[in-house]
Design a protein around this motif. Structure first.
Motif, short mmCIF file in Angstrom:
data_model
loop_
_atom_site.label_atom_id
_atom_site.label_comp_id
_atom_site.label_asym_id
_atom_site.label_seq_id
_atom_site.Cartn_x
_atom_site.Cartn_y
_atom_site.Cartn_z
N VAL A 26 122.16 43.43 21.11
CA VAL A 26 120.79 43.50 21.89
C VAL A 26 119.77 43.22 20.72
N THR A 27 119.04 42.27 20.96
CA THR A 27 118.23 41.84 19.94
C THR A 27 116.76 42.34 19.87
N ALA A 28 116.44 43.05 21.01
CA ALA A 28 115.13 43.53 21.26
C ALA A 28 115.18 44.56 22.46
N VAL A 29 114.50 45.53 22.13
CA VAL A 29 114.39 46.74 23.41
C VAL A 29 112.92 46.89 23.67
N LEU A 30 112.48 46.76 24.76
CA LEU A 30 111.11 47.15 25.38
C LEU A 30 111.26 48.27 26.09
N SER A 31 110.69 49.46 25.63
CA SER A 31 110.85 50.81 26.25
C SER A 31 109.41 50.75 27.06
N LEU A 32 109.48 51.19 28.58
CA LEU A 32 108.36 51.41 29.45
C LEU A 32 108.38 52.89 30.01
N GLY A 33 107.16 53.71 29.55
CA GLY A 33 107.42 55.21 30.07
C GLY A 33 105.92 55.63 29.81
N ARG A 34 105.90 56.72 30.22
CA ARG A 34 104.58 57.65 30.17
C ARG A 34 104.39 58.10 28.91
N SER A 35 105.36 58.50 28.01
CA SER A 35 105.37 59.16 26.78
C SER A 35 106.09 58.52 25.90
N PRO A 36 105.69 58.31 24.33
CA PRO A 36 106.48 57.51 23.56
C PRO A 36 107.86 58.25 23.13
N THR A 37 108.54 57.65 22.74
CA THR A 37 109.95 58.00 22.33
C THR A 37 110.08 58.89 21.01
N GLY A 38 109.25 58.42 20.05
CA GLY A 38 109.39 58.83 18.89
C GLY A 38 110.48 58.18 17.80
N VAL A 39 110.83 57.30 18.35
CA VAL A 39 111.82 56.82 17.91
C VAL A 39 111.14 55.33 16.96
N VAL A 40 111.56 54.94 15.72
CA VAL A 40 111.16 54.03 15.04
C VAL A 40 112.23 53.05 14.69
N ASP A 41 112.13 51.87 15.29
CA ASP A 41 113.33 50.77 14.76
C ASP A 41 112.65 49.36 14.90
N PRO A 42 112.90 48.48 14.11
CA PRO A 42 112.47 47.12 14.07
C PRO A 42 112.77 46.34 15.43
N LYS A 43 113.74 46.83 16.34
CA LYS A 43 114.18 46.39 17.39
C LYS A 43 113.36 46.88 18.75
N LEU A 44 112.37 47.94 18.55
CA LEU A 44 112.11 48.73 19.39
C LEU A 44 110.69 48.39 19.74
N THR A 45 110.14 48.03 20.90
CA THR A 45 108.67 47.99 21.13
C THR A 45 108.42 48.89 22.46
N GLU A 46 107.11 49.68 22.08
CA GLU A 46 106.92 50.35 23.29
C GLU A 46 105.81 50.31 24.12
N ILE A 47 105.99 50.37 25.42
CA ILE A 47 104.62 50.39 26.39
C ILE A 47 104.66 51.77 26.98
N VAL A 48 103.28 52.33 26.48
CA VAL A 48 103.13 53.71 27.09
C VAL A 48 102.03 53.82 28.08
N HIS A 49 102.15 53.97 29.25
CA HIS A 49 101.19 53.61 30.09
C HIS A 49 101.14 54.65 31.40
N PRO A 50 100.25 55.50 31.91
CA PRO A 50 100.48 56.69 32.68
C PRO A 50 100.84 56.13 33.88
N ASP A 51 100.58 54.96 34.48
CA ASP A 51 101.16 54.38 35.76
C ASP A 51 102.15 53.26 35.63
N LEU A 52 103.47 53.71 35.98
CA LEU A 52 104.52 52.52 35.78
C LEU A 52 104.53 51.61 37.06
N GLY A 53 103.77 51.83 37.99
CA GLY A 53 103.81 51.01 38.94
C GLY A 53 102.34 50.17 38.82
N ASP A 54 101.70 50.04 37.82
CA ASP A 54 100.49 49.25 37.77
C ASP A 54 100.76 47.79 37.62
N ARG A 55 100.75 47.04 38.42
CA ARG A 55 101.36 45.86 38.56
C ARG A 55 100.32 44.94 37.80
#
Length: 222
Positions: A26-55
């Motif tokens: 696994v070279t990269a992980v994109l996390s999509l959620g309404r709250s942050p994971t609290g995890v810090v890792d060079p492979k991890l990028t986070e998108i925090v957004h209140p509406d996960l259906g916002d196309r």
């Protein structure tokens, strides 16, 4: 392998995130959620957004992916039927539709549950909604769709549920669950096994689209 992970702050999602960050495939992980994971890792990028259906906002960001690990879910207990359907079916399919347009070679793994009703006509509301969601996903033209149906899941490596009652129960039952796993190795799946199984299914495929606890524990232990 570039992975999109939904539900990374939940108990199962935490386990899947841990295995993704540990696996060199696994070279990269994109996390999509309404709250942050609290995890810090060079492979991890986070998108925090209140509406996960916002196309309009999310669709342009969900590109260049090889797999989606959909671990997001809610309990149907004390939740209105319409709200359970909106989250379980509506949100899942909305994300899947965003992904298929830009990632035609993507493998979609959906965490469902043991007892899901593929006929959509059974007595249990939650099982019918899960079955409808599974059926709709299988009809979509992804490279592959795999439906994970774990039963009892044991958290490992310090992972905990966000629900206080479940945290207490898991803490009390931990020794018993470990003993039951030894006695009945294919009835209880660990968070580690689920994460490993997802990565291996994307890499190697699997003979059947539906994976029950026996499949998950065997595959996750390999």
């Amino acid at each position: 392998m570039r992975v999109l992970l939904l539900g990374a702050t939940g108990m199962i999602g935490q386990g899947v995130l841990r295995e993704c960050l540990r696996d060199p495939a696994v070279t990269a992980v994109l996390s999509l959620g309404r709250s942050p994971t609290g995890v810090v890792d060079p492979k991890l990028t986070e998108i925090v957004h209140p509406d996960l259906g916002d196309r309009a906002f999310l669709a342009p960001l969900l590109t260049g992916l090889d797999a989606c690990f959909f671990c997001l879910g809610v309990s149907s207990v004390r939740l209105p039927a319409t709200e359970y359907e909106r989250i379980t079916y509506g949100l899942t399919i909305a994300v899947a539709e965003m992904l298929i347009a830009a990632n035609p070679l993507l493998t979609f793994i959906y965490v469902s549950g043991q007892g899901t009703d593929s006929t959509e006509h059974g007595r249990s509301h939650w099982a019918r909604v899960k079955g409808r969601t599974e059926n709709q996903l299988r009809a979509m033209p992804f490279k592959g769709v795999y439906l994970f149906r774990p039963g009892m899941v044991q958290p490992l490596h310090g992972i905990t549920s966000r629900t206080r009652l479940y945290r207490v129960l898991y803490a009390l039952l931990a020794p018993l669950l470990s003993a039951l796993r030894w006695l009945f190795p294919h009835t209880i799946t660990t968070t580690q096994q689920l994460g490993r199984a997802m990565i291996l299914v994307v890499r190697d495929g699997y003979p059947t689209p539906v994976l029950e606890p026996r499949d998950l524990t065997r595959l996750g232990a390999s």
